[in-house]
Design an enzyme around this catalytic site. Structure first.
Site, PDB file in Angstrom:
ATOM      1  N   LYS A 120      11.837  15.080  50.533  1.00  0.00           N
ATOM      2  CA  LYS A 120      11.042  15.361  49.336  1.00  0.00           C
ATOM      3  C   LYS A 120       9.552  15.328  49.655  1.00  0.00           C
ATOM      4  O   LYS A 120       8.768  16.103  49.102  1.00  0.00           O
ATOM      5  CB  LYS A 120      11.381  14.350  48.243  1.00  0.00           C
ATOM      6  CG  LYS A 120      12.763  14.528  47.614  1.00  0.00           C
ATOM      7  CD  LYS A 120      12.977  13.527  46.500  1.00  0.00           C
ATOM      8  CE  LYS A 120      14.276  13.789  45.748  1.00  0.00           C
ATOM      9  NZ  LYS A 120      15.455  13.550  46.582  1.00  0.00           N
ATOM     10  N   GLU A 204       6.079   8.720  42.509  1.00  0.00           N
ATOM     11  CA  GLU A 204       5.282   9.682  41.761  1.00  0.00           C
ATOM     12  C   GLU A 204       5.167   9.243  40.304  1.00  0.00           C
ATOM     13  O   GLU A 204       5.908   8.374  39.834  1.00  0.00           O
ATOM     14  CB  GLU A 204       5.886  11.090  41.856  1.00  0.00           C
ATOM     15  CG  GLU A 204       7.289  11.209  41.312  1.00  0.00           C
ATOM     16  CD  GLU A 204       7.926  12.559  41.601  1.00  0.00           C
ATOM     17  OE1 GLU A 204       7.487  13.229  42.561  1.00  0.00           O
ATOM     18  OE2 GLU A 204       8.866  12.939  40.891  1.00  0.00           O
ATOM     19  N   HIS A 239      18.846   9.274  35.735  1.00  0.00           N
ATOM     20  CA  HIS A 239      18.451  10.394  36.587  1.00  0.00           C
ATOM     21  C   HIS A 239      19.644  11.176  37.111  1.00  0.00           C
ATOM     22  O   HIS A 239      19.504  12.009  38.002  1.00  0.00           O
ATOM     23  CB  HIS A 239      17.586   9.912  37.760  1.00  0.00           C
ATOM     24  CG  HIS A 239      16.506   8.971  37.331  1.00  0.00           C
ATOM     25  ND1 HIS A 239      15.437   9.375  36.567  1.00  0.00           N
ATOM     26  CD2 HIS A 239      16.346   7.638  37.526  1.00  0.00           C
ATOM     27  CE1 HIS A 239      14.666   8.335  36.314  1.00  0.00           C
ATOM     28  NE2 HIS A 239      15.197   7.269  36.876  1.00  0.00           N
ATOM     29  N   ARG A 296      21.532  23.553  48.954  1.00  0.00           N
ATOM     30  CA  ARG A 296      22.993  23.594  48.879  1.00  0.00           C
ATOM     31  C   ARG A 296      23.400  24.202  47.546  1.00  0.00           C
ATOM     32  O   ARG A 296      22.558  24.511  46.696  1.00  0.00           O
ATOM     33  CB  ARG A 296      23.551  22.182  48.984  1.00  0.00           C
ATOM     34  CG  ARG A 296      22.923  21.239  47.946  1.00  0.00           C
ATOM     35  CD  ARG A 296      23.609  19.912  47.863  1.00  0.00           C
ATOM     36  NE  ARG A 296      22.864  18.914  47.118  1.00  0.00           N
ATOM     37  CZ  ARG A 296      22.806  18.822  45.786  1.00  0.00           C
ATOM     38  NH1 ARG A 296      23.440  19.715  45.046  1.00  0.00           N
ATOM     39  NH2 ARG A 296      22.102  17.874  45.199  1.00  0.00           N
TER      40      ARG A 296
END
Length: 646
Positions: A120, A204, A239, A296
């Protein structure tokens, strides 16, 4: 360049995605090869494959994550290509390289593309260079607590910790203030290492009330790349996506084009090949921020297939063979609306704890136009603690969103599962909620409407117990029919000559027990449907008898009703000991207390890992640790006493 030959395909995965990939492979005439752990020897994906190879082991780390074993399985079975599914090794660049080095074909992007987007942190740096807006954060190499503390203070709380190699909500924690940071970071790192073999994290800004909108991209080996519209995946729990739909409600054609073109630029910048998804956060103003790229096939790809009429696995195979994409961007269809929900073995009333055990009852909703079920289990299968608890997915398509929503609601009403708890009713409440019907979507949907989505468990009404008793009595009447139907001994009603015309049944369901006095049944039972007439209105209820259990659908929920055995109940109560028990099967990750230690109410005592997620066992009240019955690394079963307090 010669065209690669693919006549046999190995699926390096399990569950519903393995079954789904093999379905398309078989339609193309390919031989399908399944791999499995020792636990999964008789799993559905093995039953549906042409060839099976045993990887050994139980945990993923000993089976599905063993690259050398999977490549050896491909050679042994004669497979020329490997499809990774999602999760496990699907975004592992080392796996892609090993497959290529072994002379096999990987149904995924080049390893270099996985490297670029698999982290990421690296992906965000690449997007920053490309001018794609980013959420403020820290994506650096330093991984110590002080670095993350300084970054979080600079960004401003709340912040979101994320595994750089992660996905599916694993290794992801929301941190509200600095006091939570150290524990959250340590827990997220352990989850990330367990799930992906990589403990690196990023942090973040946690954007409030965002929408999660993602773009499906597809590229071939000839430089062609296009986007197949978008999906809204805003309704999430911890999440983890729960509901996905396509197209995203309220998204304008201009927004779709802007996001789609940005996603294509990202894919082309890294030489992408195959199916991928670029994920964005969208705020209330319609501005979008790059989150990550999943290199993917996604869990939610069926909704894209539903609105385009395309088979994305078919495209993956054809692209791996060297074929060009069959259509251009202008030819990408967008028709109707599709919604998908993920069905999990978990207990929503107990903090969504994963459930393990046997599926004593598993009946999928009826097939039909606009209805699709992708599942990886069948009735009688076991659900183990070693893997993700998703059982399958329900997908509905309609000419518009409301038709798709109502169709999905009907599918959820028809589904029946018994033997362990699932989120079936929880899903039904989401899809039936007025705010969902109005497309009021953001990632805070579930917490905001938690009271309606997770209502307290209410006692079952008298009408339920009467219906259950009648169903039991009627099912008994069909078990041993007499050769002479006129004989009084063939009757299974409560009537006996010289005795009261009543039967007393002691029933238990949903942790309740009730004594029901029943006379001649006022209902009928035929083809597993209990028909009850009241005030001129007849209603049908699914009623399936299995040994001493009855599965009865009542107001949308399937309840397991048992004939109560008071002797067994007394024996069980005598066998129980005081203390805190394991709420599920799992592995003890950490023991945070010792004998003699004083603890406050709510203090973390033991951390369990089950189905790739960590779950904390906390003190119910202030007390002293009297005894410990577990140690780190130990596998424990549900109900095992771990700690005794006084």
């Amino acid at each position: 360049m010669s065209t690669p030959v693919i006549t046999s395909l190995l699926v390096a995965n399990r569950g519903e995605i393995a079954c789904r990939v093999m379905r398309t492979a078989k339609a193309l005439g390919l031989t399908t090869v399944a791999v499995h752990s020792s636990t999964d020897r008789d799993a559905r994906h093995c039953r549906e494959a042409d060839v099976c190879v045993d990887l050994g082991g139980s945990k993923a780390a000993d089976s599905y994550l063993k690259i050398d074993k999977i490549i050896a399985a491909a050679h042994a079975s004669g497979a020329q290509a490997i499809h990774p599914g999602y999760g496990f090794l699907s975004e592992n660049a080392g796996f892609a390289r090993a497959i290529e080095a072994a002379g096999l074909i990987f149904l995924g992007p080049p390893a270099s593309a996985i490297d670029a987007m698999g982290s990421k942190s690296a992906a965000k740096a690449l997007m920053e260079t490309a001018g794609v807006p980013l959420v403020p954060g820290y994506h650096g190499e330093a991984q110590d607590l002080d670095t993350f503390r300084a970054a979080a203070e600079r960004i401003g709380y709340p912040v979101l910790l994320k595994a750089t190699a992660g996905g599916g909500g694993k290794g992801m924690k929301v941190v509200e203030d600095v006091s939570q940071l150290a524990d959250a970071l340590a827990s997220a790192q352990r989850e990330a290492l367990s799930s992906f073999g990589d403990a690196r994290m990023l942090v973040e800004k946690y954007v409030l009330k965002p929408r999660h909108v993602e773009i499906q991209v597809f590229a071939d080996q000839h430089g062609n790349c296009l986007y197949l519209n978008e999906r809204d995946c805003s309704i999430q729990r911890r999440h983890q996506k729960v509901v996905e739909e396509a197209p995203a409600p309220g998204l304008s054609a201009e927004q779709r084009r802007a996001m789609g073109e940005a996603a294509v630029r990202a894919a082309q910048a890294i030489g992408y090949v195959g199916a991928g998804t670029v994920e964005f956060l969208m705020d209330a103003r319609g501005e979008f921020f790059f989150m990550e790229m999943n290199t993917r096939l996604q869990v939610e790809h069926p909704v894209t297939e539903a609105i385009t009429g395309l088979d994305l696995v078919d495209w993956q195979i054809r692209v791996a063979r060297g074929e060009a994409l069959p259509i251009t961007q202008d030819q990408v269809p967008l028709r109707g609306h599709a919604i998908e929900v993920r069905l999990y073995a978990e207990d929503p009333s107990n903090d969504f704890l994963p459930q393990t055990g046997r599926l004593a009852l598993y009946r999928e909703s009826a097939a039909g136009p606009g209805r699709r079920v992708d599942s990886g289990v069948s009735e009688g299968d076991g659900v183990s603690p070693f893997y993700d608890p998703m059982l399958g997915k329900l997908i509905a398509w309609g000419e518009d969103r409301e038709q798709a929503r109502l169709r999905l609601l009907a599918m959820l009403e028809e589904f029946a599962i018994g033997g362990l708890k699932t989120n079936l009713s929880f899903l039904r409440r989401i899809i039936g909620h007025p705010a969902f019907a109005a497309a009021e979507l953001d990632t805070g949907f579930i917490p905001r409407y938690q009271a309606q989505l997770l209502p307290p468990v209410e006692p079952l009404p008298n009408a339920f117990w009467e219906a259950a008793a009648q169903a039991f009595q009627l099912s008994l009447a069909t078990e041993q029919p007499s050769d002479d139907p006129t004989s009084p001994w063939s009757s299974r009603t409560g009537f006996r000559n010289g005795l009261p015309a009543k039967t007393l049944l002691v029933l238990s369901a949903n942790d309740e027990r009730r004594v029901v006095s029943l006379g001649v049944p006022k209902a009928t039972l035929r083809n597993q449907q209990l028909v009850i007439e009241h005030d001129g209105v007849r209603r049908q209820h699914l009623a399936i008898r299995q040994a001493d259990s009855l599965y009865l659908r009542w107001e949308g929920d399937v309840q397991r009703v048992c004939l109560h055995d008071p002797i067994a109940a007394v024996s069980a109560s005598h066998g129980q000991q005081g203390g805190l028990s394991a709420p599920m099967n799992g592995s003890v990750v950490r023991v945070l207390v010792e004998v003699g230690q004083s603890v406050e109410a709510g203090a973390q005592l033991v951390v369990l890992e089950a189905m790739k997620m960590e779950h904390s066992l906390r003190a119910p009240q202030t007390g002293v640790i009297k005894a410990l019955f577990c140690e780190e690394g130990e596998m424990v079963s549900e109900g095992t006493v771990l700690i005794e307090m006084e």
